[in-house]
Enzyme design. Sequence first.
Site, PDB file in Angstrom:
ATOM      1  N   ASP A 157       0.839  -1.067  -0.030  1.00  0.00           N
ATOM      2  CA  ASP A 157       0.049  -0.029   0.004  1.00  0.00           C
ATOM      3  C   ASP A 157       1.002   1.326   0.158  1.00  0.00           C
ATOM      4  OD1 ASP A 157       0.662   0.367   2.485  1.00  0.00           O
ATOM      5  OD2 ASP A 157      -0.933  -0.230   3.525  1.00  0.00           O
ATOM      6  N   ASP A 208      -7.885  -7.481   0.548  1.00  0.00           N
ATOM      7  CA  ASP A 208      -6.853  -7.596   1.576  1.00  0.00           C
ATOM      8  C   ASP A 208      -7.522  -7.194   3.021  1.00  0.00           C
ATOM      9  OD1 ASP A 208      -6.473  -4.483   1.178  1.00  0.00           O
ATOM     10  OD2 ASP A 208      -5.772  -5.007   3.184  1.00  0.00           O
TER      11      ASP A 208
END
Lengths: 384, 384
Positions: A99, A275
């Site tokens: 991320d 996720d």
Amino acid sequence: MPDDKTMTAPFTFTLHKTDGMARRGDFVTPHGRVQTPAFMPVGTAGTVKGLKPEDVRATGAEIVLGNTYHLMLRPGPERVAALGGLHSFMHWPLPILTDSGGFQVMSLSSLRKLTEHAVTFRSHLDGTMFELSPERSIEIQALLGADISMQLDECLKLPAKRDEMQRAMELSLRWAERSRRAFEARQAEGYALFGIVQGGDDMDLRATSARELVDIGFEGYAIGGLAVGEPQAVMLKVVEETTPQLPAERPRYLMGVGTPHDILEAVARGIDMFDCVMPTRNGRHGMAFTRFGAINLSNARHADDSRPLDEESPHPIARTYSRAYLHHLVKANEMLGAVLLSTVNIAYYQALTAGMRAAIEAGRFADFRAQTMAAWSQGDIPPP
Amino acid sequence: MPDDKTMTAPFTFTLHKTDGMARRGDFVTPHGRVQTPAFMPVGTAGTVKGLKPEDVRATGAEIVLGNTYHLMLRPGPERVAALGGLHSFMHWPLPILTDSGGFQVMSLSSLRKLTEHAVTFRSHLDGTMFELSPERSIEIQALLGADISMQLDECLKLPAKRDEMQRAMELSLRWAERSRRAFEARQAEGYALFGIVQGGDDMDLRATSARELVDIGFEGYAIGGLAVGEPQAVMLKVVEETTPQLPAERPRYLMGVGTPHDILEAVARGIDMFDCVMPTRNGRHGMAFTRFGAINLSNARHADDSRPLDEESPHPIARTYSRAYLHHLVKANEMLGAVLLSTVNIAYYQALTAGMRAAIEAGRFADFRAQTMAAWSQGDIPPP
């Protein structure tokens, strides 16, 4: 393990089959292929909490997520790069998505200051000041060696005011452009950058965000700013109305989601990737996700139950240990309880996505969805 | 896994070779054979902390220890028995030795009351009162299904006054007789009961204890009441003067010991079996035991060190992960750090005992001892 090989094949996504809005595909990265719908276990600080990498692999996971914010603070991306990159550092030879750090800057750090240029913040660990710009986020993700990088964005909690959502969405778009430019060299090496659709629960803002991101062009598109406090129905409505505005030939990633039910419903609305910390976090707190729903192993009614969690599970832990033993480990706060339940939970998420992939291939996703939900109702904690 | 099979072959110990006072042997239990010198990882509450049983096995361990005190309090021996016994409960199919509970009653519980009949104590978990007599300890160990049971004894901290040491030793002898009688039925089934030599640091008391225990007759003999605060030299002196008073044809177990150096020196003085929480406890606190000595992975000098702990280790964890990664996990307080270090530490203890076994077989134990100690001096923490 080829952590340092030079890859020039481009990131590719192949859509094999659709069934309603549900999609069966795969994508290829420098570290291998990932089948979709895919669930990515979260390896926050260079480890999926409590699991050895071979144990993560044995759940069926083909890709893990790494957190730029956590790794930036400790051990530091330059150090990870000097040690051969994140794949080598954590001994995970398969694909990694990182991320951008934006979400954790908002949720974990103190003394944030947001400007057009960057976000400045104080580490929650030791108070050190850091600056994270779109360019620095891309640089960090390159130092880590991510197969898939995410643009830096500004993520708001919901509910939020419309003008706040609009401001954050527009800033995220400008940061998307800067991220895209900063990523040029890595794109040429076969790595992927995903843009992130923002706009809160306002569908006009979401539409603008999606359209502008597609104009910039990314290897994949994420839907961000969800699972941040809104009801499931709101989240699913945003997903349902956003996915048709994204190109069919690119993967779609719903960030930070969610429960097994969230994932089933989001796949039904055209999402390919997920996720979430839930399987590991809830595993550390005594909860098992199974075909029969969630089971709270701290409950005394499991104390004498010699049955395994699921004798037909593809994962040996779910077939091997009795509920009584797992209950004992949870009550005694034994580390092995967290290890075993985190592992079976990730394995269940992998079995769920594998089941969806097979169902979509066979054109029977609607049946699979109905049967899966019916089976869940046997657990301690029915799905929402 | 044959947890419920009826075994009638007697417990046997075979002494294959001696080299000085060091001994190479093996013993056979209802759940299999154990080579000596042997190190038994401690599975306090039905789990070697943080390790799956197959990971314990992969360290080379052939037997684990279970704690009667902890399992008596939670989940309870009758419950474990109803679930098929401790082997089945914790999914460990190989031999298990259980202690008698005496040591933990002294060290962990509050409001102890000791009489000729039994020790009464309050659980450190929830304040429940329990009574542990020699007969109940044997009964609990039978419910757990231990391959080797230990007599209940009274264990003192050192230093202690001579009359206290004499009183505790004499009580332990009377409890040894009661334990022996209570164990008759299980002895006939091939299970083993060990007596425990007490007497503190007084060699006359130790001699009396050893002589009287041998008169009663046990399948093996433990030396208890050491590693309880005394200097290493005192411990080794007691060991050295006690082992010649024990029959050569029975295994000898030094309880709760110790560091790798303690174990090396105790084998040199005729000990065959060990247990200790040190590899797991120190592993949870960032320490690795290696051929090069103990390494404190929380030390910043490991932060950029790409070398594994020991590239020639027989265990993959010691060969695979960099010191930098282990340092990171320790600093981030990540569960995986505790898991990996606990595992490599048990593996090192197993490699050490395997090395001693090979050296004794080859008649070169003195060389092995000197070379092992020389290599340890390269670590962060030289042996005492």
